[in-house]
Design a protein around this motif. Sequence first.
Motif, PDB file in Angstrom:
ATOM      1  N   GLU A  96      15.734   6.752  -2.584  1.00 40.03           N
ATOM      2  CA  GLU A  96      16.265   5.531  -1.972  1.00 40.03           C
ATOM      3  C   GLU A  96      15.956   4.343  -2.872  1.00 40.03           C
ATOM      4  O   GLU A  96      14.828   4.184  -3.337  1.00 40.03           O
ATOM      5  CB  GLU A  96      15.654   5.328  -0.589  1.00 40.03           C
ATOM      6  CG  GLU A  96      16.167   4.114   0.146  1.00 40.03           C
ATOM      7  CD  GLU A  96      17.657   4.144   0.434  1.00 40.03           C
ATOM      8  OE1 GLU A  96      18.330   3.145   0.085  1.00 40.03           O
ATOM      9  OE2 GLU A  96      18.139   5.151   0.986  1.00 40.03           O
ATOM     10  N   GLN A  97      16.943   3.511  -3.105  1.00 42.29           N
ATOM     11  CA  GLN A  97      16.841   2.399  -4.055  1.00 42.29           C
ATOM     12  C   GLN A  97      15.695   1.444  -3.727  1.00 42.29           C
ATOM     13  O   GLN A  97      15.015   0.959  -4.624  1.00 42.29           O
ATOM     14  CB  GLN A  97      18.160   1.630  -4.096  1.00 42.29           C
ATOM     15  CG  GLN A  97      18.216   0.584  -5.169  1.00 42.29           C
ATOM     16  CD  GLN A  97      19.592  -0.048  -5.283  1.00 42.29           C
ATOM     17  OE1 GLN A  97      20.502   0.280  -4.541  1.00 42.29           O
ATOM     18  NE2 GLN A  97      19.737  -0.954  -6.216  1.00 42.29           N
ATOM     19  N   GLU A  98      15.429   1.192  -2.452  1.00 40.87           N
ATOM     20  CA  GLU A  98      14.372   0.234  -2.110  1.00 40.87           C
ATOM     21  C   GLU A  98      12.976   0.742  -2.468  1.00 40.87           C
ATOM     22  O   GLU A  98      12.019  -0.021  -2.472  1.00 40.87           O
ATOM     23  CB  GLU A  98      14.439  -0.168  -0.638  1.00 40.87           C
ATOM     24  CG  GLU A  98      14.071   0.915   0.338  1.00 40.87           C
ATOM     25  CD  GLU A  98      14.232   0.460   1.779  1.00 40.87           C
ATOM     26  OE1 GLU A  98      13.742  -0.626   2.134  1.00 40.87           O
ATOM     27  OE2 GLU A  98      14.865   1.205   2.530  1.00 40.87           O
ATOM     28  N   PHE A  99      12.849   2.029  -2.812  1.00 35.97           N
ATOM     29  CA  PHE A  99      11.555   2.590  -3.187  1.00 35.97           C
ATOM     30  C   PHE A  99      11.402   2.791  -4.694  1.00 35.97           C
ATOM     31  O   PHE A  99      10.457   3.422  -5.150  1.00 35.97           O
ATOM     32  CB  PHE A  99      11.310   3.911  -2.452  1.00 35.97           C
ATOM     33  CG  PHE A  99      11.291   3.757  -0.960  1.00 35.97           C
ATOM     34  CD1 PHE A  99      10.352   2.947  -0.344  1.00 35.97           C
ATOM     35  CD2 PHE A  99      12.213   4.407  -0.169  1.00 35.97           C
ATOM     36  CE1 PHE A  99      10.324   2.784   1.021  1.00 35.97           C
ATOM     37  CE2 PHE A  99      12.194   4.264   1.207  1.00 35.97           C
ATOM     38  CZ  PHE A  99      11.249   3.445   1.804  1.00 35.97           C
ATOM     39  N   GLU A 100      12.319   2.244  -5.473  1.00 33.33           N
ATOM     40  CA  GLU A 100      12.249   2.376  -6.925  1.00 33.33           C
ATOM     41  C   GLU A 100      11.101   1.588  -7.540  1.00 33.33           C
ATOM     42  O   GLU A 100      10.786   1.764  -8.711  1.00 33.33           O
ATOM     43  CB  GLU A 100      13.584   1.989  -7.566  1.00 33.33           C
ATOM     44  CG  GLU A 100      14.671   3.010  -7.288  1.00 33.33           C
ATOM     45  CD  GLU A 100      16.011   2.654  -7.890  1.00 33.33           C
ATOM     46  OE1 GLU A 100      16.174   1.523  -8.397  1.00 33.33           O
ATOM     47  OE2 GLU A 100      16.904   3.512  -7.843  1.00 33.33           O
ATOM     48  N   TYR A 145       3.870  -2.870   1.752  1.00 30.59           N
ATOM     49  CA  TYR A 145       5.104  -3.506   1.312  1.00 30.59           C
ATOM     50  C   TYR A 145       6.255  -3.506   2.319  1.00 30.59           C
ATOM     51  O   TYR A 145       7.220  -4.248   2.145  1.00 30.59           O
ATOM     52  CB  TYR A 145       5.586  -2.880  -0.001  1.00 30.59           C
ATOM     53  CG  TYR A 145       4.669  -3.200  -1.146  1.00 30.59           C
ATOM     54  CD1 TYR A 145       4.702  -4.458  -1.751  1.00 30.59           C
ATOM     55  CD2 TYR A 145       3.746  -2.282  -1.601  1.00 30.59           C
ATOM     56  CE1 TYR A 145       3.850  -4.774  -2.787  1.00 30.59           C
ATOM     57  CE2 TYR A 145       2.879  -2.590  -2.647  1.00 30.59           C
ATOM     58  CZ  TYR A 145       2.942  -3.838  -3.227  1.00 30.59           C
ATOM     59  OH  TYR A 145       2.089  -4.145  -4.254  1.00 30.59           O
ATOM     60  N   PHE A 146       6.170  -2.695   3.367  1.00 31.11           N
ATOM     61  CA  PHE A 146       7.334  -2.563   4.253  1.00 31.11           C
ATOM     62  C   PHE A 146       7.049  -2.745   5.742  1.00 31.11           C
ATOM     63  O   PHE A 146       7.957  -2.579   6.542  1.00 31.11           O
ATOM     64  CB  PHE A 146       8.008  -1.196   4.040  1.00 31.11           C
ATOM     65  CG  PHE A 146       8.663  -1.071   2.705  1.00 31.11           C
ATOM     66  CD1 PHE A 146       9.953  -1.517   2.495  1.00 31.11           C
ATOM     67  CD2 PHE A 146       7.974  -0.515   1.638  1.00 31.11           C
ATOM     68  CE1 PHE A 146      10.550  -1.415   1.253  1.00 31.11           C
ATOM     69  CE2 PHE A 146       8.563  -0.401   0.388  1.00 31.11           C
ATOM     70  CZ  PHE A 146       9.853  -0.854   0.196  1.00 31.11           C
ATOM     71  N   GLU A 170       1.061  -7.996   5.012  1.00 30.26           N
ATOM     72  CA  GLU A 170       0.345  -9.158   4.467  1.00 30.26           C
ATOM     73  C   GLU A 170      -1.132  -9.098   4.839  1.00 30.26           C
ATOM     74  O   GLU A 170      -2.001  -9.394   4.015  1.00 30.26           O
ATOM     75  CB  GLU A 170       0.977 -10.461   4.971  1.00 30.26           C
ATOM     76  CG  GLU A 170       2.327 -10.760   4.372  1.00 30.26           C
ATOM     77  CD  GLU A 170       2.295 -10.890   2.858  1.00 30.26           C
ATOM     78  OE1 GLU A 170       1.362 -11.509   2.303  1.00 30.26           O
ATOM     79  OE2 GLU A 170       3.216 -10.354   2.202  1.00 30.26           O
ATOM     80  N   ARG A 171      -1.445  -8.710   6.074  1.00 33.04           N
ATOM     81  CA  ARG A 171      -2.835  -8.599   6.507  1.00 33.04           C
ATOM     82  C   ARG A 171      -3.558  -7.514   5.716  1.00 33.04           C
ATOM     83  O   ARG A 171      -4.682  -7.705   5.248  1.00 33.04           O
ATOM     84  CB  ARG A 171      -2.900  -8.280   8.008  1.00 33.04           C
ATOM     85  CG  ARG A 171      -4.315  -8.188   8.556  1.00 33.04           C
ATOM     86  CD  ARG A 171      -4.328  -7.768  10.017  1.00 33.04           C
ATOM     87  NE  ARG A 171      -3.599  -6.546  10.281  1.00 33.04           N
ATOM     88  CZ  ARG A 171      -4.066  -5.320  10.029  1.00 33.04           C
ATOM     89  NH1 ARG A 171      -5.249  -5.154   9.493  1.00 33.04           N
ATOM     90  NH2 ARG A 171      -3.349  -4.247  10.317  1.00 33.04           N
ATOM     91  N   ILE A 172      -2.878  -6.395   5.511  1.00 32.71           N
ATOM     92  CA  ILE A 172      -3.469  -5.284   4.747  1.00 32.71           C
ATOM     93  C   ILE A 172      -3.735  -5.721   3.309  1.00 32.71           C
ATOM     94  O   ILE A 172      -4.805  -5.452   2.759  1.00 32.71           O
ATOM     95  CB  ILE A 172      -2.555  -4.039   4.794  1.00 32.71           C
ATOM     96  CG1 ILE A 172      -2.503  -3.486   6.222  1.00 32.71           C
ATOM     97  CG2 ILE A 172      -3.029  -2.976   3.813  1.00 32.71           C
ATOM     98  CD1 ILE A 172      -1.439  -2.428   6.430  1.00 32.71           C
ATOM     99  N   LYS A 173      -2.763  -6.410   2.693  1.00 33.26           N
ATOM    100  CA  LYS A 173      -2.940  -6.901   1.321  1.00 33.26           C
ATOM    101  C   LYS A 173      -4.158  -7.810   1.228  1.00 33.26           C
ATOM    102  O   LYS A 173      -4.972  -7.681   0.310  1.00 33.26           O
ATOM    103  CB  LYS A 173      -1.705  -7.679   0.849  1.00 33.26           C
ATOM    104  CG  LYS A 173      -0.552  -6.849   0.395  1.00 33.26           C
ATOM    105  CD  LYS A 173       0.514  -7.764  -0.164  1.00 33.26           C
ATOM    106  CE  LYS A 173       1.860  -7.374   0.363  1.00 33.26           C
ATOM    107  NZ  LYS A 173       2.938  -8.244  -0.093  1.00 33.26           N
TER     108      LYS A 173
END
Length: 124
Positions: free
Chosen positions: A19-23, A101-102, A107-110
Amino acid sequence: MERKVLAAASCAEQKYFLEQEFEALPESIQEEVRVICVVMAQKLRCTFLMGFTEAGKLYFETVRQEDDFDFDEIGAELEIKRIQREKKELLKALELWYAVYFTEDGERIKAELLKKAEESDAVS
Protein backbone atom coordinates in the motif's frame (compact mmCIF):
# COMPACT_ATOMS: atom_id res chain seq x y z
CA MET A 1 -14.36 -2.01 11.90
CA GLU A 2 -12.01 -0.41 9.41
CA ARG A 3 -8.87 -2.26 8.39
CA LYS A 4 -5.95 -1.08 6.29
CA VAL A 5 -4.01 -3.46 4.09
CA LEU A 6 -0.25 -3.09 4.51
CA ALA A 7 0.79 -5.56 1.83
CA ALA A 8 -0.51 -8.55 -0.10
CA ALA A 9 0.81 -11.28 -2.37
CA SER A 10 -1.08 -13.55 -4.72
CA CYS A 11 0.14 -17.01 -5.64
CA ALA A 12 -2.21 -17.29 -8.63
CA GLU A 13 -1.36 -13.86 -10.03
CA GLN A 14 2.33 -13.98 -9.02
CA LYS A 15 2.03 -10.38 -7.82
CA TYR A 16 3.00 -8.43 -4.72
CA PHE A 17 1.45 -5.18 -3.53
CA LEU A 18 2.56 -2.68 -0.86
CA GLU A 19 0.00 0.00 0.00
CA GLN A 20 1.39 3.38 -1.07
CA GLU A 21 0.81 5.07 2.30
CA PHE A 22 3.23 2.58 3.91
CA GLU A 23 6.14 3.26 1.54
CA ALA A 24 7.74 5.37 4.28
CA LEU A 25 8.72 2.15 6.05
CA PRO A 26 12.46 1.51 5.92
CA GLU A 27 13.54 -0.57 2.91
CA SER A 28 14.73 -3.47 5.10
CA ILE A 29 11.31 -3.68 6.79
CA GLN A 30 9.53 -3.46 3.43
CA GLU A 31 11.69 -6.34 2.22
CA GLU A 32 10.85 -8.49 5.26
CA VAL A 33 7.14 -7.79 4.77
CA ARG A 34 7.47 -8.68 1.08
CA VAL A 35 9.22 -11.95 1.88
CA ILE A 36 6.60 -12.91 4.47
CA CYS A 37 3.72 -12.21 2.08
CA VAL A 38 5.25 -13.89 -0.96
CA VAL A 39 6.46 -16.99 0.90
CA MET A 40 3.14 -17.43 2.69
CA ALA A 41 1.14 -16.94 -0.52
CA GLN A 42 3.25 -19.56 -2.31
CA LYS A 43 3.33 -22.00 0.58
CA LEU A 44 -0.42 -21.79 1.20
CA ARG A 45 -1.39 -21.37 -2.49
CA CYS A 46 -3.57 -18.34 -1.78
CA THR A 47 -3.60 -14.58 -1.60
CA PHE A 48 -1.95 -13.54 1.65
CA LEU A 49 -2.58 -10.14 3.25
CA MET A 50 -0.99 -8.28 6.12
CA GLY A 51 -2.69 -5.22 7.52
CA PHE A 52 -3.72 -3.20 10.53
CA THR A 53 -7.00 -3.09 12.39
CA GLU A 54 -8.52 0.22 13.42
CA ALA A 55 -6.94 -0.30 16.86
CA GLY A 56 -3.48 -0.70 15.27
CA LYS A 57 -3.13 -4.46 15.69
CA LEU A 58 -1.44 -6.35 12.89
CA TYR A 59 -3.62 -8.97 11.21
CA PHE A 60 -3.02 -11.69 8.64
CA GLU A 61 -5.59 -12.94 6.18
CA THR A 62 -5.66 -15.74 3.64
CA VAL A 63 -7.95 -15.63 0.63
CA ARG A 64 -8.22 -18.87 -1.27
CA GLN A 65 -9.32 -19.44 -4.84
CA GLU A 66 -13.03 -20.24 -5.14
CA ASP A 67 -12.27 -23.58 -6.78
CA ASP A 68 -9.55 -24.57 -4.29
CA PHE A 69 -11.31 -27.19 -2.23
CA ASP A 70 -7.99 -28.53 -0.93
CA PHE A 71 -7.11 -25.33 0.94
CA ASP A 72 -5.84 -26.30 4.38
CA GLU A 73 -7.27 -23.73 6.80
CA ILE A 74 -5.74 -25.41 9.84
CA GLY A 75 -2.34 -25.53 8.14
CA ALA A 76 -2.71 -21.86 7.22
CA GLU A 77 -3.43 -20.94 10.85
CA LEU A 78 -0.40 -22.93 11.99
CA GLU A 79 1.82 -21.13 9.46
CA ILE A 80 0.50 -17.75 10.63
CA LYS A 81 1.21 -18.68 14.26
CA ARG A 82 4.74 -19.71 13.24
CA ILE A 83 5.31 -16.34 11.56
CA GLN A 84 3.97 -14.59 14.66
CA ARG A 85 6.45 -16.51 16.82
CA GLU A 86 9.48 -16.22 14.56
CA LYS A 87 8.95 -12.58 13.57
CA LYS A 88 7.67 -11.36 16.93
CA GLU A 89 10.05 -8.38 17.16
CA LEU A 90 9.36 -7.26 13.59
CA LEU A 91 5.61 -7.47 14.11
CA LYS A 92 5.79 -5.51 17.37
CA ALA A 93 7.89 -2.85 15.64
CA LEU A 94 5.36 -2.61 12.79
CA GLU A 95 2.50 -2.15 15.26
CA LEU A 96 4.43 0.55 17.12
CA TRP A 97 5.31 2.32 13.87
CA TYR A 98 1.66 2.21 12.80
CA ALA A 99 0.50 3.50 16.19
CA VAL A 100 2.93 6.41 16.05
CA TYR A 101 2.18 7.50 12.49
CA PHE A 102 -1.43 6.48 11.83
CA THR A 103 -3.45 6.61 15.06
CA GLU A 104 -4.93 9.42 17.10
CA ASP A 105 -2.60 8.55 19.99
CA GLY A 106 0.44 8.85 17.72
CA GLU A 107 1.50 12.30 18.90
CA ARG A 108 1.30 11.22 22.56
CA ILE A 109 3.29 8.06 21.81
CA LYS A 110 5.95 10.08 19.93
CA ALA A 111 6.28 12.48 22.87
CA GLU A 112 6.64 9.59 25.36
CA LEU A 113 9.27 7.85 23.22
CA LEU A 114 11.25 11.06 22.78
CA LYS A 115 11.09 11.75 26.52
CA LYS A 116 12.35 8.22 27.32
CA ALA A 117 15.16 8.57 24.78
CA GLU A 118 16.21 11.90 26.25
CA GLU A 119 16.15 10.44 29.78
CA SER A 120 18.28 7.47 28.77
CA ASP A 121 20.73 9.80 26.99
CA ALA A 122 20.97 11.94 30.13
CA VAL A 123 21.76 8.86 32.25
CA SER A 124 24.45 7.65 29.84
